[in-house]
Design a protein around this motif. Structure first.
Motif, PDB file in Angstrom:
ATOM      1  N   VAL A  23     -18.027 -31.741  -4.736  1.00  0.00           N
ATOM      2  CA  VAL A  23     -18.067 -31.456  -6.129  1.00  0.00           C
ATOM      3  C   VAL A  23     -18.740 -30.090  -6.385  1.00  0.00           C
ATOM      4  N   ALA A  26     -15.716 -27.811  -5.463  1.00  0.00           N
ATOM      5  CA  ALA A  26     -14.875 -27.993  -6.652  1.00  0.00           C
ATOM      6  C   ALA A  26     -15.037 -27.300  -7.870  1.00  0.00           C
ATOM      7  N   GLU A  32      -9.231 -29.044  -8.852  1.00  0.00           N
ATOM      8  CA  GLU A  32      -9.066 -30.542  -9.188  1.00  0.00           C
ATOM      9  C   GLU A  32      -9.523 -31.127  -7.744  1.00  0.00           C
ATOM     10  N   MET A  33      -9.928 -32.376  -7.972  1.00  0.00           N
ATOM     11  CA  MET A  33     -10.566 -33.145  -6.784  1.00  0.00           C
ATOM     12  C   MET A  33      -9.849 -34.480  -6.979  1.00  0.00           C
ATOM     13  N   LEU A  35     -10.379 -38.041  -4.899  1.00  0.00           N
ATOM     14  CA  LEU A  35     -11.288 -39.184  -4.012  1.00  0.00           C
ATOM     15  C   LEU A  35     -10.361 -40.041  -3.415  1.00  0.00           C
ATOM     16  N   THR A  88     -16.077 -41.065  -9.560  1.00  0.00           N
ATOM     17  CA  THR A  88     -15.019 -40.012 -10.450  1.00  0.00           C
ATOM     18  C   THR A  88     -15.600 -39.808 -11.790  1.00  0.00           C
ATOM     19  N   ALA A  91     -18.308 -36.915 -11.311  1.00  0.00           N
ATOM     20  CA  ALA A  91     -17.729 -35.703 -10.991  1.00  0.00           C
ATOM     21  C   ALA A  91     -17.153 -35.186 -12.456  1.00  0.00           C
ATOM     22  N   VAL A  96     -15.843 -31.270 -13.411  1.00  0.00           N
ATOM     23  CA  VAL A  96     -14.611 -31.163 -12.291  1.00  0.00           C
ATOM     24  C   VAL A  96     -13.541 -32.378 -12.686  1.00  0.00           C
ATOM     25  N   LYS A  97     -12.396 -31.943 -12.893  1.00  0.00           N
ATOM     26  CA  LYS A  97     -11.336 -32.825 -12.979  1.00  0.00           C
ATOM     27  C   LYS A  97     -10.914 -33.681 -11.839  1.00  0.00           C
ATOM     28  N   THR A  98     -11.192 -34.899 -11.811  1.00  0.00           N
ATOM     29  CA  THR A  98     -11.220 -35.945 -10.647  1.00  0.00           C
ATOM     30  C   THR A  98     -10.456 -37.162 -11.163  1.00  0.00           C
TER      31      THR A  98
END
Length: 171
Positions: A23, A26, A32-33, A35, A88, A91, A96-98
Motif C-alpha cells: 500500500v 502503491a 493501481e494494486m 490483491l 481492499t 487500501a 489507492v485504487k485496489t
C-alpha cells in the motif's frame, strides 16, 4: 514508475506486513494494486485428512467426511473473500485504487499467470525465511516467482522464530 502492482498475500501476521508495504509503495507511485490470495488444498491450513488416506480415492469412502470437507472448504473460501474485501477497502480508503482476486492452485504458478494476464509492472510478495531442507521439501513460492515472473518482483523478507512466527522483517 509502477502503474500496476500485484500483491501475493496470505492471512498471516506477515501477510499484513506485505500488504502494508505494498500500500505504501502503491500510494507513493500512484499505482493501481491487485490483491491476490491463493487457496491450495495441498497446503496447510487447507489440507484435509481424508485426502491423506490411501483409500480416499476409492468409492468406499463414506460421503459424510467428503460432504463435511466440501462445506468447510466453501466456508473457508467465503471467509477469505471477506478478508480480501476488507483489505481492499482499507487500501481504497488510503487513496489507492485496489481490486482483489482469489484463485485456487499452485501459488507460484498462479501469481505468475495473474501477473501476465492483468498485466502487472511489479509483484510484491513475502518470503517466510525458510532455508535448507525446509525450503527444499516445502518449496518456496517467492523463489518460483523470482525465476518465472514476467515483471519485476519485490520480496518482503521475514525471519521466523522457532515457533514459526515472524520476528523481524527486512526489505
Amino acid at each position: 514508475m509502477y502503474q500496476k502492482i500485484l500483491v501475493g498475500i496470505d492471512q498471516s501476521e506477515f501477510g499484513q506486513n506485505v500488504f502494508d508495504e505494498a500500500v505504501c509503495l502503491a500510494k507513493a507511485t500512484n499505482a493501481e494494486m491487485m490483491l491476490l490470495h491463493i487457496l491450495s488444498p495441498l497446503e496447510e491450513p487447507y489440507i484435509s485428512p481424508i485426502f491423506m488416506q490411501p483409500d480416499a480415492i476409492y468409492p468406499t469412502v463414506p460421503p459424510a467426511p467428503t460432504e463435511t470437507y466440501i462445506r468447510q472448504w466453501e466456508e473457508l473460501k467465503q471467509e477469505r473473500l471477506e478478508w480480501l474485501r476488507s483489505l481492499t477497502n482499507t487500501a481504497i480508503n488510503t487513496g489507492v485504487k485496489t481490486g482483489f482476486t482469489q484463485n485456487m492452485g499452485d501459488p507460484g504458478r498462479i501469481i505468475c499467470e495473474v501477473a501476465r494476464s492483468w498485466p502487472a509492472d511489479l509483484i510484491v510478495l513475502g518470503r517466510r525465511g525458510r532455508t535448507g531442507l525446509s525450503e527444499f521439501f516445502l518449496g518456496s513460492v517467492s523463489n518460483y516467482v523470482l525465476h518465472h515472473a514476467p515483471c519485476s518482483v519485490m520480496v518482503i523478507q521475514g525471519k521466523l522464530s522457532e515457533s514459526g512466527t515472524v520476528i523481524e522483517k527486512t526489505i
